[in-house]
Design a protein around this motif. Structure first.
Motif, PDB file in Angstrom:
ATOM      1  N   GLU A  79       0.663  -1.212   0.045  1.00 48.66           N
ATOM      2  CA  GLU A  79      -0.118  -0.075   0.143  1.00 48.66           C
ATOM      3  C   GLU A  79       1.007   1.460  -0.097  1.00 48.66           C
ATOM      4  OE1 GLU A  79      -3.509   2.171   2.694  1.00 48.66           O
ATOM      5  OE2 GLU A  79      -2.953   0.214   3.111  1.00 48.66           O
ATOM      6  N   LEU A  80       1.827   1.326   0.958  1.00 44.14           N
ATOM      7  CA  LEU A  80       2.940   2.354   0.699  1.00 44.14           C
ATOM      8  C   LEU A  80       3.685   2.695  -0.447  1.00 44.14           C
ATOM      9  CD1 LEU A  80       4.222   4.841   2.278  1.00 44.14           C
ATOM     10  CD2 LEU A  80       5.942   2.911   3.392  1.00 44.14           C
ATOM     11  N   LEU A  81       3.738   1.546  -1.342  1.00 46.09           N
ATOM     12  CA  LEU A  81       4.492   1.564  -2.400  1.00 46.09           C
ATOM     13  C   LEU A  81       3.605   2.031  -3.465  1.00 46.09           C
ATOM     14  CD1 LEU A  81       7.077   1.277  -4.350  1.00 46.09           C
ATOM     15  CD2 LEU A  81       6.375  -1.384  -4.726  1.00 46.09           C
ATOM     16  N   GLY A  82       2.466   1.603  -3.298  1.00 41.04           N
ATOM     17  CA  GLY A  82       1.345   2.297  -4.374  1.00 41.04           C
ATOM     18  C   GLY A  82       1.297   3.709  -4.111  1.00 41.04           C
ATOM     19  N   LYS A  83       1.096   4.128  -3.089  1.00 36.21           N
ATOM     20  CA  LYS A  83       1.187   5.749  -2.690  1.00 36.21           C
ATOM     21  C   LYS A  83       2.451   6.534  -3.114  1.00 36.21           C
ATOM     22  CE  LYS A  83      -2.438   5.420   1.035  1.00 36.21           C
ATOM     23  NZ  LYS A  83      -2.698   6.281   2.181  1.00 36.21           N
ATOM     24  N   ILE A  84       3.439   5.880  -2.819  1.00 33.79           N
ATOM     25  CA  ILE A  84       4.812   6.632  -3.494  1.00 33.79           C
ATOM     26  C   ILE A  84       4.499   6.636  -4.913  1.00 33.79           C
ATOM     27  CG2 ILE A  84       7.224   6.303  -3.556  1.00 33.79           C
ATOM     28  CD1 ILE A  84       7.079   5.189  -0.697  1.00 33.79           C
ATOM     29  N   LEU A  85       4.285   5.577  -5.509  1.00 35.63           N
ATOM     30  CA  LEU A  85       4.321   5.389  -6.931  1.00 35.63           C
ATOM     31  C   LEU A  85       3.148   6.440  -7.510  1.00 35.63           C
ATOM     32  CD1 LEU A  85       4.723   1.912  -7.917  1.00 35.63           C
ATOM     33  CD2 LEU A  85       6.535   3.508  -8.035  1.00 35.63           C
TER      34      LEU A  85
ATOM     35  N   GLY B 241      -6.246  15.102 -10.039  1.00 34.93           N
ATOM     36  CA  GLY B 241      -7.052  13.964  -9.634  1.00 34.93           C
ATOM     37  C   GLY B 241      -6.018  13.067  -8.931  1.00 34.93           C
ATOM     38  N   LEU B 242      -4.918  12.744  -9.197  1.00 37.32           N
ATOM     39  CA  LEU B 242      -3.667  12.004  -8.413  1.00 37.32           C
ATOM     40  C   LEU B 242      -3.495  12.295  -7.194  1.00 37.32           C
ATOM     41  CD1 LEU B 242      -1.616  11.147 -11.390  1.00 37.32           C
ATOM     42  CD2 LEU B 242      -3.274   9.585 -10.479  1.00 37.32           C
ATOM     43  N   ILE B 243      -3.646  13.666  -6.885  1.00 37.66           N
ATOM     44  CA  ILE B 243      -3.338  14.133  -5.585  1.00 37.66           C
ATOM     45  C   ILE B 243      -4.618  14.066  -4.679  1.00 37.66           C
ATOM     46  CG2 ILE B 243      -2.971  16.355  -4.276  1.00 37.66           C
ATOM     47  CD1 ILE B 243      -1.190  17.315  -6.521  1.00 37.66           C
ATOM     48  N   TRP B 244      -5.769  14.147  -5.401  1.00 42.68           N
ATOM     49  CA  TRP B 244      -7.111  14.048  -4.580  1.00 42.68           C
ATOM     50  C   TRP B 244      -7.223  12.610  -4.121  1.00 42.68           C
ATOM     51  CZ3 TRP B 244     -12.008  12.919  -7.636  1.00 42.68           C
ATOM     52  CH2 TRP B 244     -13.362  12.984  -6.824  1.00 42.68           C
ATOM     53  N   TYR B 245      -6.678  11.726  -4.560  1.00 43.43           N
ATOM     54  CA  TYR B 245      -6.487  10.272  -4.137  1.00 43.43           C
ATOM     55  C   TYR B 245      -5.838  10.366  -2.664  1.00 43.43           C
ATOM     56  CZ  TYR B 245      -3.716   6.038  -3.251  1.00 43.43           C
ATOM     57  OH  TYR B 245      -3.123   4.715  -2.744  1.00 43.43           O
ATOM     58  N   PHE B 246      -5.171  11.178  -2.262  1.00 42.29           N
ATOM     59  CA  PHE B 246      -4.429  11.385  -0.998  1.00 42.29           C
ATOM     60  C   PHE B 246      -5.661  11.739   0.061  1.00 42.29           C
ATOM     61  CE2 PHE B 246      -0.698  11.058  -3.714  1.00 42.29           C
ATOM     62  CZ  PHE B 246      -0.342   9.972  -3.000  1.00 42.29           C
ATOM     63  N   PHE B 247      -6.436  12.381  -0.251  1.00 42.78           N
ATOM     64  CA  PHE B 247      -7.374  13.194   0.612  1.00 42.78           C
ATOM     65  C   PHE B 247      -8.703  12.246   0.677  1.00 42.78           C
ATOM     66  CE2 PHE B 247      -4.777  16.502  -0.954  1.00 42.78           C
ATOM     67  CZ  PHE B 247      -4.344  17.100   0.188  1.00 42.78           C
ATOM     68  N   LEU B 248      -8.693  11.062   0.113  1.00 38.84           N
ATOM     69  CA  LEU B 248      -9.777  10.008   0.102  1.00 38.84           C
ATOM     70  C   LEU B 248      -9.438   8.817   0.981  1.00 38.84           C
ATOM     71  CD1 LEU B 248     -10.762  10.633  -3.440  1.00 38.84           C
ATOM     72  CD2 LEU B 248     -12.034  11.528  -1.620  1.00 38.84           C
ATOM     73  N   GLU B 249     -10.558   8.199   1.190  1.00 39.28           N
ATOM     74  CA  GLU B 249     -10.430   6.893   2.239  1.00 39.28           C
ATOM     75  C   GLU B 249     -11.072   5.753   1.325  1.00 39.28           C
ATOM     76  OE1 GLU B 249     -11.128   7.142   6.306  1.00 39.28           O
ATOM     77  OE2 GLU B 249      -9.919   9.120   6.416  1.00 39.28           O
ATOM     78  N   GLY B 250     -10.602   4.531   1.601  1.00 35.55           N
ATOM     79  CA  GLY B 250     -11.482   3.363   1.336  1.00 35.55           C
ATOM     80  C   GLY B 250     -11.364   3.189  -0.315  1.00 35.55           C
ATOM     81  N   GLN B 251     -12.583   2.755  -0.758  1.00 41.98           N
ATOM     82  CA  GLN B 251     -12.755   2.268  -1.948  1.00 41.98           C
ATOM     83  C   GLN B 251     -12.759   3.640  -2.895  1.00 41.98           C
ATOM     84  OE1 GLN B 251     -11.915  -0.924  -2.148  1.00 41.98           O
ATOM     85  NE2 GLN B 251     -13.425  -0.918  -3.708  1.00 41.98           N
ATOM     86  N   TRP B 252     -13.235   4.705  -2.552  1.00 43.10           N
ATOM     87  CA  TRP B 252     -13.342   6.025  -3.031  1.00 43.10           C
ATOM     88  C   TRP B 252     -11.916   6.404  -3.539  1.00 43.10           C
ATOM     89  CZ3 TRP B 252     -16.144   8.928  -5.948  1.00 43.10           C
ATOM     90  CH2 TRP B 252     -17.748   8.778  -5.427  1.00 43.10           C
ATOM     91  N   ALA B 253     -10.929   6.232  -2.711  1.00 42.99           N
ATOM     92  CA  ALA B 253      -9.438   6.539  -3.019  1.00 42.99           C
ATOM     93  C   ALA B 253      -9.104   5.756  -4.060  1.00 42.99           C
ATOM     94  CB  ALA B 253      -8.630   6.483  -1.785  1.00 42.99           C
ATOM     95  N   PHE B 254      -9.291   4.465  -3.836  1.00 39.70           N
ATOM     96  CA  PHE B 254      -8.827   3.474  -4.838  1.00 39.70           C
ATOM     97  C   PHE B 254      -9.334   3.699  -6.291  1.00 39.70           C
ATOM     98  CE2 PHE B 254      -9.460  -0.776  -6.978  1.00 39.70           C
ATOM     99  CZ  PHE B 254      -8.195  -1.246  -7.086  1.00 39.70           C
ATOM    100  N   HIS B 255     -10.791   3.880  -6.323  1.00 38.57           N
ATOM    101  CA  HIS B 255     -11.379   4.280  -7.630  1.00 38.57           C
ATOM    102  C   HIS B 255     -10.803   5.558  -8.604  1.00 38.57           C
ATOM    103  CE1 HIS B 255     -13.646   0.497  -7.646  1.00 38.57           C
ATOM    104  NE2 HIS B 255     -14.312   0.802  -6.412  1.00 38.57           N
ATOM    105  N   VAL B 256     -10.629   6.441  -7.335  1.00 44.06           N
ATOM    106  CA  VAL B 256     -10.163   7.650  -7.985  1.00 44.06           C
ATOM    107  C   VAL B 256      -8.727   7.424  -8.735  1.00 44.06           C
ATOM    108  CG1 VAL B 256      -9.244   9.875  -7.340  1.00 44.06           C
ATOM    109  CG2 VAL B 256     -11.540   9.185  -6.696  1.00 44.06           C
ATOM    110  N   ALA B 257      -7.953   6.906  -7.866  1.00 46.84           N
ATOM    111  CA  ALA B 257      -6.614   6.510  -8.330  1.00 46.84           C
ATOM    112  C   ALA B 257      -6.530   5.900  -9.667  1.00 46.84           C
ATOM    113  CB  ALA B 257      -5.713   5.904  -7.184  1.00 46.84           C
TER     114      ALA B 257
END
Length: 119
Positions: A2-8, A64-80
């Motif tokens: 998960e951390l690697l995904g966020k970094i990428l 949009g990619l930065i928005w991912y960091f402000f969301l949680e759960g499935q929303w974050a995953f789908h936005v990314a």
């Protein structure tokens, strides 16, 4: 993973912020250095507005990619997933129509991030 995904995802976002900067604010300076060989030097001034428009779209991808960091759960995953897919499609189109290098610079990092997010 998960951390690697966020970094990428973060690296892809930073890359698109940088592309936005080049295309919107430094087209006739840094743009000339970055895209030398792809465009004749005398074409940078007349294409400044077109590049700025293209840069704006890269800024939207980064947002949009930065928005991912402000969301949680499935929303974050789908936005990314959505925004990484947009980056991949743009990179594939650019590689097919402008330069194969675009695949490696733009599409491939997003593909790697997308794969890592699925694990």
């Amino acid at each position: 993973m998960e951390l690697l995904g966020k970094i990428l995802v973060g690296l892809v976002a930073i890359e698109h912020l940088y592309i936005m900067y080049i295309e919107m604010f430094a087209w006739e300076t840094l743009g000339k250095k970055t895209f030398k060989g792809s465009l004749a030097p005398e074409m940078f001034k007349p294409t400044k507005t077109l590049a700025a428009n293209q840069g704006l779209y890269n800024g939207f991808l980064a947002a949009g990619l930065i928005w991912y960091f402000f969301l949680e759960g499935q929303w974050a995953f789908h936005v990314a997933i959505f925004f990484l897919t947009c980056v991949i499609v743009a990179g594939l189109y650019g590689a097919a129509t402008a330069s194969r290098k675009i695949f490696f610079v733009q599409a491939l990092p997003a593909i790697v991030a997308l794969v890592v997010l699925h694990f």
